[in-house]
Design a protein around this motif. Sequence first.
Motif, mmCIF file in Angstrom:
data_model
loop_
_atom_site.group_PDB
_atom_site.id
_atom_site.type_symbol
_atom_site.label_atom_id
_atom_site.label_comp_id
_atom_site.label_asym_id
_atom_site.label_seq_id
_atom_site.Cartn_x
_atom_site.Cartn_y
_atom_site.Cartn_z
ATOM 1 N N ILE A 144 -2.071 78.657 50.251
ATOM 2 C CA ILE A 144 -1.505 79.995 50.392
ATOM 3 C C ILE A 144 -2.639 81.008 50.541
ATOM 4 C CG2 ILE A 144 -0.056 81.758 49.305
ATOM 5 C CD1 ILE A 144 1.365 79.121 50.089
ATOM 6 N N LEU A 145 -2.489 81.917 51.491
ATOM 7 C CA LEU A 145 -3.465 82.988 51.694
ATOM 8 C C LEU A 145 -2.816 84.321 51.334
ATOM 9 C CD1 LEU A 145 -4.991 81.963 55.146
ATOM 10 C CD2 LEU A 145 -5.830 81.408 52.864
ATOM 11 N N LEU A 146 -3.633 85.210 50.737
ATOM 12 C CA LEU A 146 -3.192 86.551 50.445
ATOM 13 C C LEU A 146 -3.826 87.506 51.444
ATOM 14 C CD1 LEU A 146 -3.454 86.794 46.566
ATOM 15 C CD2 LEU A 146 -1.376 86.673 47.943
ATOM 16 N N LYS A 147 -3.038 88.370 52.011
ATOM 17 C CA LYS A 147 -3.528 89.389 52.937
ATOM 18 C C LYS A 147 -3.738 90.649 52.096
ATOM 19 C CE LYS A 147 -2.465 91.672 57.248
ATOM 20 N NZ LYS A 147 -1.472 91.821 58.331
ATOM 21 N N VAL A 148 -5.018 90.988 51.866
ATOM 22 C CA VAL A 148 -5.323 92.130 50.994
ATOM 23 C C VAL A 148 -5.673 93.383 51.775
ATOM 24 C CG1 VAL A 148 -5.996 90.710 49.024
ATOM 25 C CG2 VAL A 148 -7.724 91.375 50.708
ATOM 26 N N ALA A 149 -5.968 93.260 53.060
ATOM 27 C CA ALA A 149 -6.286 94.422 53.884
ATOM 28 C C ALA A 149 -4.987 95.056 54.392
ATOM 29 C CB ALA A 149 -7.169 94.025 55.062
ATOM 30 N N GLY A 150 -5.058 96.318 54.759
ATOM 31 C CA GLY A 150 -3.893 97.035 55.236
ATOM 32 C C GLY A 150 -3.424 96.627 56.622
ATOM 33 N N ARG A 151 -4.216 95.903 57.358
ATOM 34 C CA ARG A 151 -3.847 95.519 58.728
ATOM 35 C C ARG A 151 -3.242 94.170 58.808
ATOM 36 N NH1 ARG A 151 -9.236 97.094 61.882
ATOM 37 N NH2 ARG A 151 -10.065 98.201 60.138
ATOM 38 N N TYR A 185 0.795 85.820 52.626
ATOM 39 C CA TYR A 185 1.588 86.846 51.960
ATOM 40 C C TYR A 185 0.769 88.113 51.782
ATOM 41 C CZ TYR A 185 4.842 83.121 50.701
ATOM 42 O OH TYR A 185 5.744 82.085 50.744
ATOM 43 N N PRO A 186 1.396 89.269 51.992
ATOM 44 C CA PRO A 186 0.710 90.514 51.658
ATOM 45 C C PRO A 186 0.583 90.613 50.142
ATOM 46 C CG PRO A 186 2.966 90.958 52.344
ATOM 47 C CD PRO A 186 2.728 89.494 52.550
ATOM 48 N N LEU A 187 -0.439 91.321 49.685
ATOM 49 C CA LEU A 187 -0.711 91.411 48.252
ATOM 50 C C LEU A 187 0.491 91.907 47.458
ATOM 51 C CD1 LEU A 187 -2.832 90.884 46.134
ATOM 52 C CD2 LEU A 187 -3.724 93.181 46.510
ATOM 53 N N ASP A 244 5.896 86.119 45.268
ATOM 54 C CA ASP A 244 6.378 85.136 46.242
ATOM 55 C C ASP A 244 5.278 84.134 46.583
ATOM 56 O OD1 ASP A 244 8.863 86.414 46.367
ATOM 57 O OD2 ASP A 244 8.220 87.693 48.034
ATOM 58 N N ALA A 245 4.053 84.633 46.712
ATOM 59 C CA ALA A 245 2.917 83.761 47.030
ATOM 60 C C ALA A 245 2.688 82.740 45.919
ATOM 61 C CB ALA A 245 1.663 84.596 47.263
ATOM 62 N N VAL A 246 2.739 83.196 44.681
ATOM 63 C CA VAL A 246 2.538 82.283 43.548
ATOM 64 C C VAL A 246 3.664 81.254 43.495
ATOM 65 C CG1 VAL A 246 2.446 82.126 41.032
ATOM 66 C CG2 VAL A 246 1.132 83.896 42.227
ATOM 67 N N SER A 247 4.898 81.684 43.706
ATOM 68 C CA SER A 247 6.026 80.747 43.719
ATOM 69 C C SER A 247 5.841 79.685 44.794
ATOM 70 C CB SER A 247 7.342 81.494 43.962
ATOM 71 O OG SER A 247 7.642 82.325 42.878
ATOM 72 N N HIS A 248 5.406 80.118 45.975
ATOM 73 C CA HIS A 248 5.170 79.180 47.069
ATOM 74 C C HIS A 248 4.036 78.211 46.711
ATOM 75 C CE1 HIS A 248 4.868 78.612 51.704
ATOM 76 N NE2 HIS A 248 4.708 77.479 51.072
ATOM 77 N N GLN A 249 2.971 78.735 46.148
ATOM 78 C CA GLN A 249 1.826 77.894 45.777
ATOM 79 C C GLN A 249 2.234 76.842 44.752
ATOM 80 O OE1 GLN A 249 -0.215 77.705 42.745
ATOM 81 N NE2 GLN A 249 -1.354 76.148 43.828
#
Length: 152
Positions: free
Chosen positions: A145-152, A127-129, A134-139
């Motif tokens: 669950i991985l968070l995508k914190v970079a802009g790419r 999930y993007p940051l 949504d990421a927490v709900s999924h977790q």
Amino acid sequence: MARDDATFAELTAAGADVVHADDPDAVGDVRAVIGDARVALAVDRVGGPAVARLVELLSDGGWLVGYSWASGEPMWVDTLALVGKHLTVRGFLVGDFDYRDKVVPVIREAAPLVADGTLVVPVAGVYPLEHIQDAVSHQLRGGKILLKVAGR
């Protein structure tokens, strides 16, 4: 023992040696595969009658660890097996631990296993940051669950 298809697939993908659906034949079927091999640890997150099968599978001096009660039912632990097999039953709460003394050593032991591919934890979602909710709900439903914190 897995109680649903998703857990069965996760355990198999993670490299478990023996995975069996949780059913009345589970203990006999697993013993047919492993023979007299020692089963030192059973981990339960559901509670209820299936725990009796885990207790039956445990070897003398084994440990049963419960960390959740998804079914809302108490663990079914046969006192005769508990005493006769010298079992230890222990509860574990994720938010109640000594991080430095207990978690850090486990991370140090597990990191090389993850790095060399021996221990695999499949990613359930990325999930993007900005979608952290949504990421927490999924977790909370389960999975890595991985968070995508970079802009790419």
